[in-house]
Scaffold this active site. Structure first.
Site, PDB file in Angstrom:
ATOM      1  N   THR A 137       0.804  -0.911  -0.144  1.00 13.05           N
ATOM      2  CA  THR A 137      -0.039  -0.074  -0.036  1.00 13.05           C
ATOM      3  C   THR A 137       0.949   1.206   0.080  1.00 13.05           C
ATOM      4  O   THR A 137       2.001   1.241   0.536  1.00 13.05           O
ATOM      5  CB  THR A 137      -0.721  -0.012   1.287  1.00 13.05           C
ATOM      6  N   ASP A 138       0.242   2.318  -0.351  1.00 16.34           N
ATOM      7  CA  ASP A 138       0.893   3.814  -0.363  1.00 16.34           C
ATOM      8  C   ASP A 138       1.063   4.063   1.014  1.00 16.34           C
ATOM      9  O   ASP A 138       1.590   5.011   1.136  1.00 16.34           O
ATOM     10  CB  ASP A 138       0.449   4.702  -1.237  1.00 16.34           C
ATOM     11  N   GLU A 139       0.462   3.557   2.005  1.00 12.62           N
ATOM     12  CA  GLU A 139       0.005   4.036   3.354  1.00 12.62           C
ATOM     13  C   GLU A 139       1.354   3.947   4.144  1.00 12.62           C
ATOM     14  O   GLU A 139       1.631   4.564   5.177  1.00 12.62           O
ATOM     15  CB  GLU A 139      -0.959   3.318   4.015  1.00 12.62           C
ATOM     16  N   TYR A 162      -1.900  -0.908  10.683  1.00 12.98           N
ATOM     17  CA  TYR A 162      -2.019  -1.551   9.634  1.00 12.98           C
ATOM     18  C   TYR A 162      -0.609  -1.069   8.492  1.00 12.98           C
ATOM     19  O   TYR A 162      -0.115  -2.148   8.112  1.00 12.98           O
ATOM     20  CB  TYR A 162      -3.289  -0.960   8.786  1.00 12.98           C
ATOM     21  N   LYS A 166       2.215  -3.629   7.151  1.00 13.11           N
ATOM     22  CA  LYS A 166       2.529  -3.678   5.823  1.00 13.11           C
ATOM     23  C   LYS A 166       4.021  -3.224   5.611  1.00 13.11           C
ATOM     24  O   LYS A 166       4.547  -3.790   4.861  1.00 13.11           O
ATOM     25  CB  LYS A 166       1.697  -2.938   4.887  1.00 13.11           C
TER      26      LYS A 166
END
Ligand code: NAD
Ligand code: TYD
Length: 356
Positions: A137-139, A162, A166
């Site tokens: 993810t870009d998060e 989260y 990741k």
């Protein structure tokens, strides 16, 4: 161009995994086998691949219920199908849930990815005609201010349980490439939307609440910005990367479509009004500002020029088109929606598979 014999898709009963499997069979031209390896957590729903099972089940499509944290089960599946590619989606994926219960995120996203890596390392040894593709993810890059974009080499700065889990899994994947020479590729994508999206996430939650004229809960001031990527476009990007991406490289995948949340919700109200034959602003009265998410990342924006330039990928729909397709899908797939909302799909799983 790489060509695989058997691709294992972990998390293939989830939102993006099921769309990816559909893309492989219906759009990509891929001629080999696909094994969907999924534990069927609350987010896994075999109805999301029901059409694929019907057409290809037992011939080119196979389902195996397994936990990615269970080394023996995963190894057995890899051996059984002699897989030469793993596309790894399986994860706990919802930020709000990670705030309420981070342990499952560390277990699945970190230990699960570690277990998958160990399983392929022990199976594939020094083979170079294989690939482990990791979906991230870009998060992991953190939160942006008003300006700037995430690039492939932007330093990691995760801020939720989260995104931290990741980020850790991404580091493990790259460590296996550098340390053991495992052939890997990795993609970091922005917020996906489209058919088969579990209705805990912003867009499907709003669509289903709209249909029932329930409040539309917008966190904080509604000005947090996300980049929205249509899930079918994400699926085509992943296929481009696994067949033609550089081994050991990371690719950003984005919609190039940044919107504040309140704008997304207003647009959804207008699309739904149009489809339901209501006045344009009819549903906007349902918008309700609620308490903000703790640690709510302000803005995500992704630069995906590398994927576009190197692999010739591009998005196929505008946001207006994608939203219209998505609202229509939820209107036309009441059976899927009802089974998810009522929990009926869980009963079906429990009747057909051992409870875990
Ligand atoms: P999802 O929650 O819809 O699906 C996850 C799937 O993984 C489910 O089918 C679930 O049963 C399965 N799963 C969970 N734990 C498992 C385990 N221990 N063993 C085997 N299977 C397990 O998720 P999604 O939205 O489809 O996301 C897929 C991937 O894409 C995730 O890795 C997520 O981090 C990443 N991602 C998602 C988005 C997004 O907008 N949805 C954006 C960026 C990255
Ligand atoms: P979400 O779909 O949970 O994805 P992520 O947190 O991974 O970006 O949320 C998207 C954005 O919408 C995020 O800024 C939080 C916000 N949001 C709401 O305002 N209301 C909601 O009910 C939900 C689920 C999310």
């Amino acid at each position: 161009m790489r060509n695989f014999k058997t691709i294992i898709v972990t998390g293939g009963a989830g939102f993006i995994g099921s769309n990816f499997i559909r893309h492989i069979f219906e759009k990509s031209g891929y001629a080999g086998n696909v094994v969907n390896l999924d534990k069927l957590t609350y987010a896994g729903n075999l109805m999301s691949v029901g059409d694929i099972e019907k057409q290809y089940g037992g011939k080119r499509y196979f389902f195996e219920r397994a936990d990615i944290c269970d080394f023996d089960s995963v190894t057995a599946v890899l051996k059984k199908y002699d897989a030469d590619c793993v596309v790894h989606f399986a994860a706990e994926s919802h930020v709000d849930r990670s705030i309420l219960g981070p342990a499952e995120f560390v277990r699945t996203n970190l230990n699960g990815t570690f277990t998958m890596l160990e399983a392929v390392r022990s199976m594939w040894k020094d083979r170079k005609d294989v690939l482990f593709h990791h979906i991230s993810t870009d998060e992991v890059f953190g939160s942006l201010g008003d300006q700037g974009y995430f690039f492939e080499d932007t330093p990691y700065d995760p801020r939720s349980p989260y995104s931290a889990s990741k980020a850790g899994s991404d580091h493990l994947v790259m460590a296996y490439y550098h340390t053991y020479g495992l052939p890997v590729t990795l993609s970091n994508c922005s917020n996906n939307y489209g058919p088969y999206h579990f209705p805990e996430k912003l867009i499907p939650l709003m669509i289903l609440n709209l249909f029932e004229e329930k409040p539309l809960p917008v966190y904080g001031d509604g000005m947090n910005v996300r980049d929205w990527l249509f899930v079918a476009d994400h699926a085509s990007a992943i296929y481009r990367i696994i067949t033609d991406g550089n081994i050991g490289d990371k690719y950003n995948v984005g919609g190039e479509n940044e919107r504040p949340n309140i704008e997304v919700v207003n647009l959804l109200c207008e699309v739904a009004a149009d489809k339901m034959g209501r006045p344009k602003d009819y549903y906007k009265k349902l918008i309700t500002y609620v308490k903000d998410r703790p640690g709510h990342d302000r803005r995500y924006a992704i630069n995906c020029d590398k994927l576009k330039k190197e692999l010739g990928w591009k998005q196929s729909v505008t946001f207006d088109q994608g939203l219209a397709l998505t609202v229509e899908w939820y209107m036309n797939n009441k059976e899927w929606v009802e089974s998810v909302r009522s929990g009926e799909y869980r009963k079906w799983i429990d009747t057909n598979y051992d409870a875990r």
